[in-house]
Design a protein around this motif. Structure first.
Motif, short mmCIF file in Angstrom:
data_model
loop_
_atom_site.label_atom_id
_atom_site.label_comp_id
_atom_site.label_asym_id
_atom_site.label_seq_id
_atom_site.Cartn_x
_atom_site.Cartn_y
_atom_site.Cartn_z
N ALA A 126 13.38 1.22 -8.81
CA ALA A 126 14.24 1.60 -7.68
C ALA A 126 14.47 0.43 -6.73
N SER A 127 13.43 -0.34 -6.45
CA SER A 127 13.61 -1.42 -5.49
C SER A 127 14.46 -2.55 -6.06
N VAL A 128 14.21 -2.90 -7.30
CA VAL A 128 14.96 -4.03 -7.88
C VAL A 128 16.43 -3.64 -8.06
N THR A 129 16.69 -2.45 -8.58
CA THR A 129 18.10 -2.06 -8.78
C THR A 129 18.81 -1.93 -7.44
N ALA A 130 18.11 -1.45 -6.41
CA ALA A 130 18.76 -1.33 -5.09
C ALA A 130 19.07 -2.71 -4.52
N ALA A 131 18.16 -3.65 -4.70
CA ALA A 131 18.42 -5.00 -4.20
C ALA A 131 19.58 -5.62 -4.96
N LEU A 132 19.62 -5.40 -6.25
CA LEU A 132 20.72 -5.95 -7.05
C LEU A 132 22.06 -5.33 -6.63
N ARG A 133 22.04 -4.06 -6.33
CA ARG A 133 23.26 -3.40 -5.87
C ARG A 133 23.79 -4.07 -4.60
N GLN A 134 22.84 -4.30 -3.68
CA GLN A 134 23.23 -5.01 -2.44
C GLN A 134 23.80 -6.38 -2.75
N ALA A 135 23.12 -7.10 -3.64
CA ALA A 135 23.51 -8.49 -3.91
C ALA A 135 24.88 -8.54 -4.56
N ARG A 136 25.19 -7.54 -5.39
CA ARG A 136 26.49 -7.54 -6.07
C ARG A 136 27.65 -7.49 -5.10
N ALA A 137 27.36 -7.00 -3.89
CA ALA A 137 28.44 -6.95 -2.88
C ALA A 137 28.78 -8.34 -2.36
N ILE A 138 27.93 -9.30 -2.67
CA ILE A 138 28.17 -10.67 -2.19
C ILE A 138 29.05 -11.40 -3.20
N PRO A 139 30.14 -11.96 -2.71
CA PRO A 139 31.08 -12.62 -3.64
C PRO A 139 30.36 -13.73 -4.42
N THR B 124 0.82 -1.21 0.00
CA THR B 124 0.00 0.00 0.00
C THR B 124 0.86 1.26 0.00
N ASN B 125 2.01 1.18 0.65
CA ASN B 125 2.85 2.38 0.79
C ASN B 125 4.21 2.28 0.12
N SER B 126 4.59 1.09 -0.32
CA SER B 126 5.94 0.92 -0.85
C SER B 126 6.02 -0.35 -1.68
N VAL B 127 7.14 -0.49 -2.38
CA VAL B 127 7.45 -1.71 -3.12
C VAL B 127 8.67 -2.35 -2.49
N ARG B 128 8.64 -3.67 -2.38
CA ARG B 128 9.80 -4.40 -1.88
C ARG B 128 10.28 -5.35 -2.97
N ALA B 129 11.61 -5.35 -3.19
CA ALA B 129 12.20 -6.35 -4.07
C ALA B 129 13.06 -7.27 -3.21
N LEU B 130 12.97 -8.57 -3.48
CA LEU B 130 13.70 -9.56 -2.68
C LEU B 130 14.41 -10.51 -3.63
N ILE B 131 15.70 -10.67 -3.40
CA ILE B 131 16.47 -11.62 -4.22
C ILE B 131 16.72 -12.87 -3.39
N VAL B 132 16.31 -14.01 -3.95
CA VAL B 132 16.28 -15.25 -3.18
C VAL B 132 17.14 -16.30 -3.85
N ASP B 133 17.82 -17.08 -3.04
CA ASP B 133 18.55 -18.25 -3.53
C ASP B 133 17.52 -19.33 -3.86
N VAL B 134 17.46 -19.71 -5.09
CA VAL B 134 16.41 -20.62 -5.56
C VAL B 134 16.55 -22.00 -4.93
N ARG B 135 17.76 -22.40 -4.58
CA ARG B 135 17.99 -23.73 -4.03
C ARG B 135 17.50 -23.83 -2.59
N THR B 136 17.68 -22.75 -1.80
CA THR B 136 17.43 -22.81 -0.36
C THR B 136 16.34 -21.86 0.13
N GLY B 137 15.97 -20.94 -0.69
CA GLY B 137 15.07 -19.90 -0.20
C GLY B 137 15.79 -18.82 0.59
N GLY B 138 17.09 -18.94 0.70
CA GLY B 138 17.88 -17.94 1.43
C GLY B 138 17.68 -16.55 0.83
#
Lengths: 559, 559
Positions: B67-80, B14-28
């Protein structure tokens, strides 16, 4: 010009005694003094292990009587022309049922050295509920064997009343019970004390206490018969001859002031003393109760008192606490009803729910006053402390209905006031159904004086004008009035209570008049209240309440 | 060792959008980002003159998505080891029913210069109630002419739903309605946007929105027939061919990510995008909903979702909001029920009655937790915001019963929690009566995570263990899960949603187990609740409720 005449009313409350000196000709209040009780918690002696126990020490009565009357007289003496010799009569009212176990001389057992530490030797204050089990048994046995005994007290004998207390004492402390020659109501003990003869077989018992709390009725020969009392316990049957055969209204003179108390109070020996009664009943008289006038004493709880001629009103009204010949005014049925929670419910909401202090009532009242009838969308039942009239059921509890996610405190506060008004109207309607004529309603008591919002709501709910008693101490005024009647016309008093009322009581100029539009909305709300009242309160009454919340919403939307 | 695969879930609230990047194997959960909407009041555009209006600007969806998807991807890119190329699928959920009027290309009219200032051109947010009158007429006409249309939505068509909104637009703003080629649910619009073809006759509509909010059912040929819609208004009949014939479950691929959005998001072109659904439904999937598992999403209100095989459960359940083939998991009935006020009722009590801040819940919960079941002496109905299931009646309101002069805040607070538990049990029992199998209950949502008192009370009221979903963002997780299904097994995803659930969802170790003694008391209290529920909620249901307050008192005295 005649010498001025005065009467003294002494009003024994739960926490203090008030003495009031009144001008017999006008009802003008010349002087007043209050003496707080010194023992227990503001005069109430409790038991940390039993929340139902509430007692008082008769010594507090003796001290309070002397201190309050002498202080009032001191005040009055400062008035030019006043002299104690102008006091022509004394009247007394007390709380009740507050019976005291006494010895053959009428001395309270609490004054006996043997029982000095025994709380059962004290006066059993009106709000002592330790006799709950006994009350239930009395109700059950009377319903089976003497149904007429209950017909005048709403069908239920209360734990607050005379025999529940005496019997509980017998069960809990047989030694003390055995030591009691008789039991005397506080309102009978004080006049006996003043006239100098407290012997149980000699003192005059008031019909107010006898009729409302001890199932006394001339029709069936006075108090319950010994055979019935013996069914409760043989020892109660044995007590019966040591109680009394006849009870008197407050128009009767109990006697003249004895030498000892004349000395202690500084009043003329022989000053007439009236038979005592309960505070609410004398309060009603001090507010001008009459055939056609209902007096509502509105405080933490409410007492509704009126009188009716015996040839017109029914001698029993279902669910009404008591109808007793002469308990209010001589020669008329005294009718007592009441609500067990009124101001107490508002205090509960403020202190327990809002966690506000006493001053918070003002803020809530201001906001609640801005609402129109029905605007809150709420409906409540006024049963947080049970229902005394017309359901006579202490095991009922509160109900609030109609709240949304936006309901605020002021709306709830107003709904609670309205609920007490609906409860009051239910009592009024029950009286009217049984032929009791109500042409005027006069309110008295702390809330009537200080809460214009409540008075306006009551006027709008009833669709009738609400008047307010002129005096702020109507109980003591009523007692003084009976002092003037005890003195009699020849002594400068009155030969009839009604004549005394005409001279000594009155209402304030402020009257609360109903608004027809508001009344119309309240008629709709009351119809809903009555359906909830009956569905939750009357055994066997079935309803479908599916429309109640929707109708409240419609009324709210119109408001 | 296989390369890691990821899926993205995008959850439009209702007030915002959330993007979540998930490990398909574990749901992590690898990365998550939230973008608040920029327009209106936290994204909601209201009308100061009409409290029923609640709209959103589709531009907020576009911006929020990017904005939400690109921000989540930015975060994820920090993960080796993470790379955007590992994203194999995208799923979407949104609020609903949130229909958007669009032109023949599927462009929201809000983007047309002509309608730039017209609020009717915006997305009509789920909680917009301006179509109340239209909803009532739809309900009445369907009841008369097409009763089966209502059978799957509890017997009442809501003002929150698709046709109420479109029709209200026609009545209130015929020019805008005429300019709309079609109306598209937000949860269908976003996947269409991502795959680059928003044309109404081409984009895939989700069966979740269609079935739960637009009376779509394959049995009767999809959406309501044009003849029925023409009874509402001929122009609605004319709209019918410009809507859709078939709707799809979220196991279906809406298409591949288009060049424009691949560029804007920084994801591979052609990435599979799943058909969209509502947030609660995807939240249930992300919490492990299954045949035998009921998911309760507990927040300000509650959504209860489960699934059932078509050969066992009834295809209609009286009073249950919706039973839609494939709306939750492909091939199973999706069943949706709910309570219109849960956390909102506690918030009301704290803010409006106690006038406390949000932190006050903690203090009340501590005190309420010290009480035993029945000890408050109170019973409440959880209807401050109406009743969604099983009474489907927005015009019901709250009720509190049993209060005395000593009832405190914590007792009321606990009674309100218990009331919502009783309401939840009523829904559960209705499902069970109609053959829906519930072996496990999994809670998710803010309250389930943060309120152990509530969870314990629910376990004791139900007499069943309450589990809690492992993820704190189950809606986005469910959306990502369908992204993995859209990708398919060959691409490293899954061929079936159930397999994806087994891998990607789970519960916390903390389980709330019922106490048999507490449950026994709650069974007694629930019997009273149900009688109040039926007497106030069910037309024609009559009861005598004379024993209710007394029974509460007895239970209290035992506690």
């Amino acid at each position: 010009m005649a010498t001025e005449k005065h009467a003294i009313g002494v009003d024994f409350g739960t926490n203090s005694v008030r003495a009031l000196i009144v001008d017999v000709r006008t009802g003008g209040e010349v002087a007043t003094a209050v003496r707080d009780y010194q023992r227990g918690d503001h005069g109430v002696i409790t038991d940390p292990n039993n929340p139902h126990v509430a007692r008082q020490h008769p010594a507090d009565y003796h001290e309070g009587l002397q201190a309050s009357v002498t202080a009032a007289l001191r005040q009055a003496r400062a008035i030019p022309g006043f002299a104690p010799e102008q006091v022509i009569g004394i009247g007394v009212d007390t709380t009740g049922s507050t019976p005291i176990p006494v010895d053959p001389d009428g001395v309270p057992l609490a004054f006996h050295e043997t029982f000095r530490e025994n709380p059962n030797a004290l006066a059993w204050l009106w709000k002592d509920h330790s006799g709950m089990a006994e009350a239930e048994k009395i109700t059950a046995l009377a319903a089976e064997h003497r149904p007429h005994f209950l017909a005048k007290s709403g069908g239920t004998y209360s734990s607050e009343w005379f025999f529940s207390k005496a019997w509980h004492c017998l069960n809990a402390d047989p030694t003390l019970f055995a030591a009691a020659h008789s039991w005397v109501e506080c309102c009978d003990y004080i006049p006996a004390l003043l006239v100098g003869d407290t012997r149980p077989d000699r003192l005059l018992r008031g019909v107010c206490a006898a009729g409302h709390k001890a199932m006394y009725c001339e029709e069936w020969g006075g108090l319950p018969d010994a055979a019935f009392l013996a069914m409760l316990d043989p020892k109660l049957g044995e007590l019966r001859p040591r109680l009394y055969e006849k009870a008197y209204d407050s128009g009767v003179r109990a006697g003249g002031l004895c030498a000892e108390w004349a000395e202690r109070l500084g009043l003329p020996r022989g000053t007439p003393v009236a038979v005592g009664a309960f505070d609410a009943h004398h309060g009603a008289v001090g507010s001008g109760v009459a055939d056609g006038t209902l007096v509502k004493i509105i405080g933490t709880s409410t007492c509704d008192i009126t009188v009716a001629p015996k040839d017109r009103a029914a001698s029993t009204i279902p669910g009404v606490c008591g109808i007793v010949d002469g308990s209010v005014l001589p020669g008329l049925y005294g009718i007592e009803a009441g609500q067990s929670g009124v101001g107490d419910i508002f205090n509960w909401f403020v202190s327990e729910v809002c966690e506000g202090d006493a001053g918070f009532h003002g803020a809530l009242s201001r906001d609640a006053a801005a609402l129109r009838p029905g605007q809150s969308g709420l409906l409540a039942l006024d049963w947080n402390n049970g229902n005394r009239t017309i359901l006579v059921d202490a095991r009922l509890s509160g109900l609030l209905l109609g709240q949304t996610l936006r309901t605020g405190r002021a709306e709830i506060y107003r709904a609670l006031i309205e609920a007490t008004a609906f409860g009051a109207l239910t009592i009024h309607n029950r009286l009217a159904e049984y032929g009791v004529n109500v042409e005027r309603i006069v309110a008295c008591g702390g809330i009537a004086d200080k809460n214009p919002l409540l008075m306006r709501i009551y006027a709008d709910v009833f669709g009738r004008t609400m008047e307010i008693s002129r005096s702020a101490q109507t109980c003591a005024l009523g007692a003084a009035l009976f002092g003037a009647v005890a003195a009699g016309k020849a002594a400068g008093g009155y030969d009839r209570a009604e004549k005394a009322q005409a001279a000594m009581t009155g209402v304030k100029e402020t009257r609360y008049r109903p608004d027809p539009e508001r009344h119309a909305v309240y008629r709709e709300l009351y119809a809903l209240y009555k359906r909830l009242h009956d569905t939750f309160g009357v055994a066997g009454h079935q309803e479908c309440l599916h429309d109640v919340m929707k109708t409240l919403l419609e009324i709210k939307q119109r408001a």
